[in-house]
Write an enzyme that holds these catalytic residues in place. Sequence first.
Site, short mmCIF file in Angstrom:
data_model
loop_
_atom_site.label_atom_id
_atom_site.label_comp_id
_atom_site.label_asym_id
_atom_site.label_seq_id
_atom_site.Cartn_x
_atom_site.Cartn_y
_atom_site.Cartn_z
N SER A 144 55.35 28.50 42.86
CA SER A 144 55.31 27.44 43.87
C SER A 144 54.12 27.66 44.78
O SER A 144 53.72 28.80 45.03
CB SER A 144 56.60 27.45 44.69
N TYR A 157 62.34 32.25 49.80
CA TYR A 157 61.79 31.51 48.66
C TYR A 157 60.34 31.89 48.40
O TYR A 157 59.97 32.21 47.25
CB TYR A 157 61.95 30.01 48.89
#
Length: 252
Positions: A144, A157
């Site tokens: 990501s 995350y």
Amino acid sequence: MRGLAGKVGIVAGGARGIGAATARRLAQEGAHVVIGDLLVEQAEETAEAIRAAGGSALAVALDGTNADSQAAIVAAAKEAFGGLDFYHSNLAGGTGGDIDALDCPVEVLDNSFAINTKSHFLATQAALPSIIARGGGAMIYTSSGAATGGAAWQVAYPMTKNAIHPLARHVAARYGKQGVRANVICPGLVLTEAVKIHLTDEYVEKGLKAIPHTRLGQPEDIAAAVTFLASEDGAWVNGQVWHINGGAQMRD
């Protein structure tokens, strides 16, 4: 793209969004695609749509955080199609309760680690022997832009996604001489079903204003990059982290 006809690949997290778009594109290029997901009904819907369009696809239940489940999907690919040439490890999640470093519960970090790091490690352990047995192939991991962007609003995350990058470089360095290529895709803001549900129109508009591009990402943008890396056209790309983000982050 060259060299995908007849190849066998797994798309973990392929029921919807980026994974589903990738499964469809790979099948269009002639690959046999095994779609793994906890969302079994949606995975089967995606596989059925591929078959209805003339492609080859199989849906399999997959808990990516479980080693036995990872081994089972590799076994299913080999039983159905005779081997394994590439694995797209595309699992992500665990963002609920993920806030700043002082307030993020340890349980949230553990859950994020299981989904965003452990699953990719287990996928590697399950898939690599079969890929090597075929004479080589590709491991492709979805990370990501959050892994490198710096976010004040979340900590677990980005941490756990960033761990994928050295995993891929390890695989590339250790197994490259055996024909294995390992690369990472870092999507920017992509308008998947989940994004459309959870993000406000204001957030999406803000995201568009922040990038030097005319639009935000679509799942098909990421699918194209993954398909390239799985194909012979990507044969000399190894150990790389690609940011597919419309210019949101410009990196070497």
